[in-house]
Design a protein around this motif. Sequence first.
Motif, PDB file in Angstrom:
ATOM      1  N   ALA A 141       0.896  -1.311  -0.015  1.00 29.75           N
ATOM      2  CA  ALA A 141       0.132  -0.384   0.007  1.00 29.75           C
ATOM      3  C   ALA A 141       1.033   1.356  -0.420  1.00 29.75           C
ATOM      4  N   LEU A 142       1.933   1.291   0.204  1.00 31.62           N
ATOM      5  CA  LEU A 142       3.242   2.497   0.392  1.00 31.62           C
ATOM      6  C   LEU A 142       3.473   2.930  -0.441  1.00 31.62           C
ATOM      7  N   GLN A 143       3.624   1.354  -1.628  1.00 37.21           N
ATOM      8  CA  GLN A 143       4.524   1.659  -2.606  1.00 37.21           C
ATOM      9  C   GLN A 143       4.605   3.314  -3.377  1.00 37.21           C
ATOM     10  N   ASP A 144       3.381   3.750  -3.493  1.00 36.10           N
ATOM     11  CA  ASP A 144       3.028   5.896  -3.728  1.00 36.10           C
ATOM     12  C   ASP A 144       3.930   6.397  -3.535  1.00 36.10           C
ATOM     13  N   PHE A 145       4.353   5.930  -1.593  1.00 31.46           N
ATOM     14  CA  PHE A 145       5.189   6.601  -1.404  1.00 31.46           C
ATOM     15  C   PHE A 145       6.433   6.571  -1.304  1.00 31.46           C
ATOM     16  N   ARG A 146       7.101   5.389  -1.496  1.00 31.84           N
ATOM     17  CA  ARG A 146       8.208   4.888  -1.769  1.00 31.84           C
ATOM     18  C   ARG A 146       8.612   4.888  -2.831  1.00 31.84           C
ATOM     19  N   MET A 147       7.729   4.794  -4.252  1.00 26.81           N
ATOM     20  CA  MET A 147       8.287   5.539  -5.906  1.00 26.81           C
ATOM     21  C   MET A 147       7.858   6.279  -6.133  1.00 26.81           C
ATOM     22  N   GLY A 148       6.906   6.385  -5.727  1.00 21.89           N
ATOM     23  CA  GLY A 148       5.663   8.069  -6.616  1.00 21.89           C
ATOM     24  C   GLY A 148       5.682   9.648  -6.034  1.00 21.89           C
ATOM     25  N   LEU A 149       7.402   9.247  -5.316  1.00 25.56           N
ATOM     26  CA  LEU A 149       7.058  10.907  -4.984  1.00 25.56           C
ATOM     27  C   LEU A 149       7.159  11.877  -5.845  1.00 25.56           C
ATOM     28  N   PRO A 150       8.508  11.485  -6.666  1.00 27.15           N
ATOM     29  CA  PRO A 150       7.801  12.494  -7.924  1.00 27.15           C
ATOM     30  C   PRO A 150       6.833  12.929  -9.001  1.00 27.15           C
ATOM     31  N   GLY A 151       6.023  11.714  -8.867  1.00 27.00           N
ATOM     32  CA  GLY A 151       4.889  12.172  -8.984  1.00 27.00           C
ATOM     33  C   GLY A 151       3.874  12.687  -8.707  1.00 27.00           C
ATOM     34  N   MET A 152       3.954  12.391  -7.758  1.00 26.44           N
ATOM     35  CA  MET A 152       3.498  13.085  -6.491  1.00 26.44           C
ATOM     36  C   MET A 152       3.944  15.524  -6.900  1.00 26.44           C
ATOM     37  N   PHE A 153       4.977  15.651  -6.331  1.00 26.99           N
ATOM     38  CA  PHE A 153       5.388  17.127  -7.349  1.00 26.99           C
ATOM     39  C   PHE A 153       4.807  17.044  -8.473  1.00 26.99           C
ATOM     40  N   LEU A 154       5.052  15.963  -9.055  1.00 32.35           N
ATOM     41  CA  LEU A 154       3.939  16.346 -10.727  1.00 32.35           C
ATOM     42  C   LEU A 154       3.233  16.891 -11.000  1.00 32.35           C
ATOM     43  N   GLN A 155       2.172  15.914  -9.873  1.00 36.61           N
ATOM     44  CA  GLN A 155       0.305  16.478  -9.660  1.00 36.61           C
ATOM     45  C   GLN A 155       0.851  18.441  -8.891  1.00 36.61           C
ATOM     46  N   VAL A 156       1.830  17.877  -8.243  1.00 39.13           N
ATOM     47  CA  VAL A 156       1.564  19.263  -7.519  1.00 39.13           C
ATOM     48  C   VAL A 156       2.226  20.631  -8.066  1.00 39.13           C
ATOM     49  N   PHE A 157       2.794  20.011  -9.535  1.00 44.32           N
ATOM     50  CA  PHE A 157       3.814  21.850  -9.317  1.00 44.32           C
ATOM     51  C   PHE A 157       3.282  21.596 -10.926  1.00 44.32           C
ATOM     52  N   GLY A 158       3.053  20.476 -11.670  1.00 41.41           N
ATOM     53  CA  GLY A 158       2.885  20.799 -13.074  1.00 41.41           C
ATOM     54  C   GLY A 158       1.068  20.989 -13.123  1.00 41.41           C
ATOM     55  N   GLY A 159       0.549  20.244 -12.326  1.00 45.79           N
ATOM     56  CA  GLY A 159      -1.409  20.720 -11.337  1.00 45.79           C
ATOM     57  C   GLY A 159      -0.922  22.164 -11.514  1.00 45.79           C
ATOM     58  N   TYR A 160      -0.546  22.839 -10.757  1.00 47.12           N
ATOM     59  CA  TYR A 160      -0.891  24.031 -10.688  1.00 47.12           C
ATOM     60  C   TYR A 160      -0.495  24.584 -12.190  1.00 47.12           C
ATOM     61  N   VAL A 161       0.828  24.309 -12.275  1.00 46.58           N
ATOM     62  CA  VAL A 161       1.097  24.782 -14.095  1.00 46.58           C
ATOM     63  C   VAL A 161      -0.615  24.976 -15.057  1.00 46.58           C
ATOM     64  N   ALA A 162      -0.457  24.044 -15.195  1.00 45.86           N
ATOM     65  CA  ALA A 162      -1.701  23.369 -16.116  1.00 45.86           C
ATOM     66  C   ALA A 162      -2.999  23.859 -15.730  1.00 45.86           C
ATOM     67  N   LEU A 163      -3.475  24.210 -14.056  1.00 47.64           N
ATOM     68  CA  LEU A 163      -4.717  25.546 -14.013  1.00 47.64           C
ATOM     69  C   LEU A 163      -4.157  26.731 -14.119  1.00 47.64           C
ATOM     70  N   LYS A 164      -3.385  26.993 -14.272  1.00 49.14           N
ATOM     71  CA  LYS A 164      -2.389  28.283 -14.334  1.00 49.14           C
ATOM     72  C   LYS A 164      -3.123  28.556 -15.280  1.00 49.14           C
ATOM     73  N   ALA A 165      -2.361  27.531 -16.730  1.00 49.24           N
ATOM     74  CA  ALA A 165      -2.298  27.987 -18.174  1.00 49.24           C
ATOM     75  C   ALA A 165      -4.240  27.677 -17.743  1.00 49.24           C
ATOM     76  N   LEU A 166      -4.884  26.946 -17.275  1.00 48.53           N
ATOM     77  CA  LEU A 166      -6.110  26.996 -17.517  1.00 48.53           C
ATOM     78  C   LEU A 166      -6.651  28.196 -17.672  1.00 48.53           C
ATOM     79  N   SER A 167      -6.745  28.873 -16.732  1.00 51.71           N
ATOM     80  CA  SER A 167      -7.510  30.295 -16.210  1.00 51.71           C
ATOM     81  C   SER A 167      -7.842  31.297 -16.415  1.00 51.71           C
ATOM     82  N   LYS A 168      -7.582  31.388 -17.952  1.00 56.47           N
ATOM     83  CA  LYS A 168      -7.806  32.056 -18.773  1.00 56.47           C
ATOM     84  C   LYS A 168      -9.284  31.853 -19.510  1.00 56.47           C
ATOM     85  N   PHE A 169      -9.154  30.392 -19.441  1.00 55.06           N
ATOM     86  CA  PHE A 169     -10.077  29.923 -19.893  1.00 55.06           C
ATOM     87  C   PHE A 169     -11.643  29.674 -19.072  1.00 55.06           C
TER      88      PHE A 169
END
Length: 169
Positions: A141-169
């Motif tokens: 169950a802890l696999q995402d925390f053991r291996m997926g931290l880069p993905g979580m960072f991608l979701q937070v920071f990449g999500g912020y960038v994507a949502l910021k880009a969509l803010s004009k929409f």
Amino acid sequence: MSATVKLHSLPFSDVRTYLFAFAFAAGNMVLPQLCHLIPQGGLILLPIYFFTLVASYKFGIRVGLLTAVLSPLVNHLLFGMPAAALLPVILFKSFSLALIASYAARRFGKLSLSALLPVVLAYQVAGVAFEWVWEGSFMVALQDFRMGLPGMFLQVFGGYVALKALSKF
């Protein structure tokens, strides 16, 4: 970093709900295929959740839930990934992410890294609890925390960038 973002909560009667859900689900099909070019890319980058986060935060619970359900199911049917045995866990995490992200967007009313970080952590913690019960192994169950931290960072920071880009929409 904080930005005002125009949030939409589209009803099921609006055709845009389905168009956006299909578009975000398509993104959740393309991104995992790209990530799987990297060894262990899916486990490390957690790409199946990225557009569910964006869809839910920007367009609300309906678009988010449709994206959350369509993405893993269509990916499985077309590409065999995620594997059938993992579908319940992936669907639970996706569903949780849609609920939590849409709630956070409504609650905070704006976009910030400090709003996205708890969203990602909350759905992952809920996912760990579900997967622990489902699989019977806390370490699995802890696999995402053991291996997926880069993905979580991608979701937070990449999500912020994507949502910021969509803010004009």
